[in-house]
Design an enzyme around this catalytic site. Structure first.
Site, PDB file in Angstrom:
ATOM      1  N   ASP A 121       0.836  -1.199   0.000  1.00 22.15           N
ATOM      2  CA  ASP A 121       0.000   0.000   0.000  1.00 22.15           C
ATOM      3  C   ASP A 121       0.874   1.252   0.000  1.00 22.15           C
ATOM      4  O   ASP A 121       1.935   1.255  -0.612  1.00 22.15           O
ATOM      5  CB  ASP A 121      -0.924  -0.049   1.235  1.00 22.15           C
ATOM      6  CG  ASP A 121      -2.272   0.620   0.970  1.00 22.15           C
ATOM      7  OD1 ASP A 121      -2.280   1.827   0.709  1.00 22.15           O
ATOM      8  OD2 ASP A 121      -3.307  -0.059   1.033  1.00 22.15           O
ATOM      9  N   HIS A 194      -3.332   6.183   3.715  1.00 24.13           N
ATOM     10  CA  HIS A 194      -4.139   5.028   3.296  1.00 24.13           C
ATOM     11  C   HIS A 194      -3.573   3.702   3.821  1.00 24.13           C
ATOM     12  O   HIS A 194      -4.302   2.867   4.352  1.00 24.13           O
ATOM     13  CB  HIS A 194      -4.206   5.015   1.763  1.00 24.13           C
ATOM     14  CG  HIS A 194      -5.182   4.034   1.217  1.00 24.13           C
ATOM     15  ND1 HIS A 194      -4.851   2.720   0.983  1.00 24.13           N
ATOM     16  CD2 HIS A 194      -6.484   4.170   0.857  1.00 24.13           C
ATOM     17  CE1 HIS A 194      -5.909   2.096   0.489  1.00 24.13           C
ATOM     18  NE2 HIS A 194      -6.912   2.957   0.407  1.00 24.13           N
ATOM     19  N   SER A 522     -10.915  -0.811  -0.532  1.00 32.16           N
ATOM     20  CA  SER A 522      -9.611  -0.915   0.115  1.00 32.16           C
ATOM     21  C   SER A 522      -9.751  -0.921   1.634  1.00 32.16           C
ATOM     22  O   SER A 522      -8.795  -1.199   2.343  1.00 32.16           O
ATOM     23  CB  SER A 522      -8.690   0.218  -0.319  1.00 32.16           C
ATOM     24  OG  SER A 522      -9.330   1.443  -0.191  1.00 32.16           O
TER      25      SER A 522
END
Length: 743
Positions: A121, A194, A522
């Site tokens: 990620d 994120h 996600s």
């Protein structure tokens, strides 16, 4: 003058059996190939980006067309693909999943102890309380990973919880895509937030007293809080927000080499045949080594938009949870109306004038540049429902015209994301909106008595629903395999974040937080990675397919009102093209009774059934020999059944599916076939209807025959579906969707 050739990045597959014995490693072989190019600049370091050992046999390099043609003349060369790019596909959710401290899968799995979860990620914010190593077991002996040194990051940032952190950016840099120096770090440190969010959702350790601008003060933890975490940063802050396939492959290659047990990717690379899809290629290598791979289905929200649909990947859609955030407004006449709001301040508004553009449709819907500053400044503005303009645009118009607050009339409570509430505002259903409009049109000086925010409500109905943005099936590459596989919480997931990135702008102020709400597939993906870690801890011998089967066959398909899930997209009931086998139920997945197992040979036969050539098979399998004695794509031992028909299908049509189930429940078990929800025009028979087991790990096979008289429908994809359930005397229910589509 001779033309100057431009460099481009390529992924080059090589036949590893042709490596000269004199060269000790594949990397030294790849370097020697590049060194020997007559047009080589001499420094092969500049040409070679990555040498891959696990995800594929070959390397990625920056080459001119003439250099590439030299490489392609080598007898060891198999195939070349130009660089491709992907995009990023967000705590109460463990409670919603039924995870309890003293009962069920959490204590049985010791909260995921000793399992290593690899997150591919945007990196990690290591100081977050979610990654403290209190109560975490020592680093497993098999671990070979490391924590790299880089900008604002050093090996001392790692601990018993965060055991690995590496970054990969050569592909992006070779493509001339600049990584921002202001908005990112040249290291595994996460600027975008994120990756930190994803990691904390999957394996975040117990944190007491989490708050997000006044919401959700309490405790937070990930799905597998005792698992170890390894982070591979392949996504960066760039002008395009893209990730390079070469970097993603390098991160996956390293994760396999390091020894992760679970791999979670929230990245979507446009769907192509599996032999050119880097995530599919890398995942097949990981599966072969027993690594459970979880990927997001994508956030494109429509049918046929699914990403990561290869049958060896567990593909996750996003659902809502039964917690919602509210505000309420009391009008000057004493009427109080509730609505959805994420406005992040607990103060409330009193005695403000209320504005509605009664005689002007453009003003009534808060159209772009329609509001007059003199009329609305300092007031609460009502924005009517319109198909022409969405709430995100309406709030911008009210704010730019100087409105103090807003009331939006729409039935789509999910109209925009939490970080878009830049002024005090409320989303009110259109039915309640008529009362607001009645009041404002009848009174000379309408006012808002008060407006309050930060009210949390639980047991919201119906829940779960299929998130509006969640990508739907079928997969365009292999529609015969139902995708997504499973649904998990993906809306308003509260988890750790990078505190240096502003989350929301209110007035003149940028607000940041250690914990924020995010939505997306996600966010649902790490929930499934966490459950995978719990199942791996309880059943270390299970294959990746067995773990997925346990999740799928124990999933549920009815919401908290007792009806099949609704879709936020259509506001009507959904189908397995939206939710796969159903919503994940971790406590049930721990003891599924039967599993549908799949090994590499089954996947090989599936690919033979897709008609892949010898060369294409070599690219996927990284070997020159395999066996293809059975080529049916219907007989992949999947826990779901998918009949794909076309406009040319002649009815009635019969399709047969062969399956094998393995007993992982009690030694002596008798399962009976039950068919549920079978629609008119679909006839299903199961042979045999009774499966008898006398010992654990025993296999039994059966055949499902689906007969369709006709398949019509106005939907984008005509779909009918029912369920096959194998039920035994010990209350195991092993459920599979049976779906027919016209495609």
């Amino acid at each position: 003058m001779s033309k100057v050739e431009e460099y481009q990045t390529y992924i080059i597959h090589m036949d590893h059996t042709q490596k000269p014995v004199s060269l000790s490693t594949h990397e030294s072989w790849h370097r020697s190939i590049l060194n020997s190019l007559s047009s080589s600049p001499g420094d092969n370091q500049e040409l070679l980006l990555y040498s891959y050992n696990h995800v594929m046999h070959g390397f990625s390099a920056r080459l001119t067309p003439s250099q590439l043609s030299e490489v392609e003349k080598s007898p060891a060369h198999l195939a070349t693909y130009p660089e491709s790019f992907g995009k990023l596909l967000t705590t109460y959710s463990p409670k919603f999943l039924g995870l309890q401290q003293n009962d069920g899968i959490w204590p049985a799995a010791s909260y995921g102890e000793d399992v290593i979860v690899g997150i591919i990620d945007t990196g990690i914010w290591p100081e977050s309380e979610s990654f403290n190593d209190k109560g975490i077991s020592p680093v497993p002996q098999k671990w070979k990973g490391k924590c790299e040194n880089g900008t604002a990051f050093s090996p001392s940032n790692c601990n018993r919880k965060l055991i690995g952190a590496q970054s990969f950016s050569k592909g992006l840099q070779a493509a001339g895509i600049n990584i921002s120096k202001e908005l990112d770090f040249s290291s595994p440190r996460d600027f975008l937030g994120h990756g930190t969010h994803t990691a904390s959702t999957a394996v975040g350790n117990y944190v007491h007293d989490v708050s997000h601008f006044g919401y959700a003060r309490g405790t937070a933890r990930g799905v597998a809080p005792r698992a170890h975490l390894a982070v591979y940063k392949v996504l960066w802050a760039t002008s395009t927000k893209e990730s390079a396939s070469t970097d993603v492959l390098a991160g996956m290659d390293q994760a396999i080499d390091d020894g992760v047990d679970i791999m979670s990717l929230s990245i979507g690379i446009n769907q192509t045949s599996y032999f050119t899809d880097s995530i599919a290629i890398g995942s097949l290598s990981a599966i072969e080594k027993g690594i459970f791979i979880v990927c997001g289905a994508g956030n494109d929200g429509d049918f046929k938009t699914i990403y990561n649909g290869a049958p060896w990947i567990t593909t996750v859609g996003a659902g809502t949870i039964d917690r919602s955030f509210h505000g309420k407004v009391t009008l000057g006449n004493g009427v109080t109306i509730g609505g959805t709001s994420y406005f992040p301040e607990s103060g409330f508004i009193t005695n403000l004038p209320l504005y509605y553009g009664t005689r002007n449709r453009s003003k009534a819907i808060c159209n772009h540049k329609s509001l007059d500053k003199k009329e609305v400044i300092g007031k609460v503005v009502i924005c009517d429902y319109s198909t022409k303009i969405n709430v995100s645009e309406q709030i911008k118009e009210v704010e730019s015209a100087g409105g103090y607050g807003a009331i939006f009339l729409t039935d789509a409570s999910f109209s925009f994301f939490p970080n878009e509430y830049s002024i005090p505002s409320l989303i009110v259903p259109t039915a309640s909106g008529t009362r607001v409009k009645e009041y404002v049109t009848k009174v000379r000086n309408p006012i808002v008595n008060d407006m309050r925010f930060l009210l949390t409500r639980f047991s919201t109905k119906p829940a779960p629903q299929i998130a509006k943005f969640s990508s739907r099936g079928p997969s365009t590459i292999s529609p015969g395999v139902l995708k997504p596989d499973i649904l998990a919480p993906g809306v308003d997931v509260l988890a750790a974040f990078s505190p240096i990135l502003p989350y929301i702008r209110v007035g003149k102020y940028d607000l940041a937080s250690n914990y924020v709400f995010l939505s997306g597939t996600s966010m649902s993906t790490p929930h499934v990675a966490g459950v995978g870690a719990l199942l791996k801890a309880i059943h270390p011998e299970w294959s990746p397919a067995a773990i997925r089967s346990a999740m799928m066959t124990t999933a549920y398909v009815k919401d908290n009102t007792g009806k099949i899930f609704k879709s936020q997209l259509t506001n009507s009931s959904s189908s397995p093209l939206d939710f796969g086998a159903g919503h994940i139920n971790p406590n049930k997945a721990m003891d599924p009774g039967l599993i549908y197992d799949i090994g590499l040979q089954d996947y090989i036969q599936f690919m033979c059934g897709l008609g892949y050539t010898k060369k294409q098979m070599i690219l996927l399998l990284r070997r020159n020999r395999w066996s293809c004695h059975h080529k049916s794509i219907h007989d992949l031992n999947y826990p779901s059944f998918m009949a794909v028909l076309s406009n040319k299908t002649r009815y009635p049509v019969t399709m047969k599916f062969n399956r094998v189930v393995t007993n992982v429940g009690n030694d002596k078990s008798v399962y009976r076939a039950h068919l549920e929800n079978i629609p008119t025009g679909m006839r299903i028979s199961v042979k045999p209807r009774i499966l008898t087991f006398t010992r654990k790990h025993q296999n039994r096979s059966f055949v499902v025959s689906v007969v369709l008289d006709k398949l019509d429908g106005e939907n984008p994809i005509p779909t009918v579906f029912g369920f096959l359930k194998w039920i035994d005397q010990d209350s195991h229910i092993v459920s599979s969707p049976i779906v027919a589509i016209k495609y």
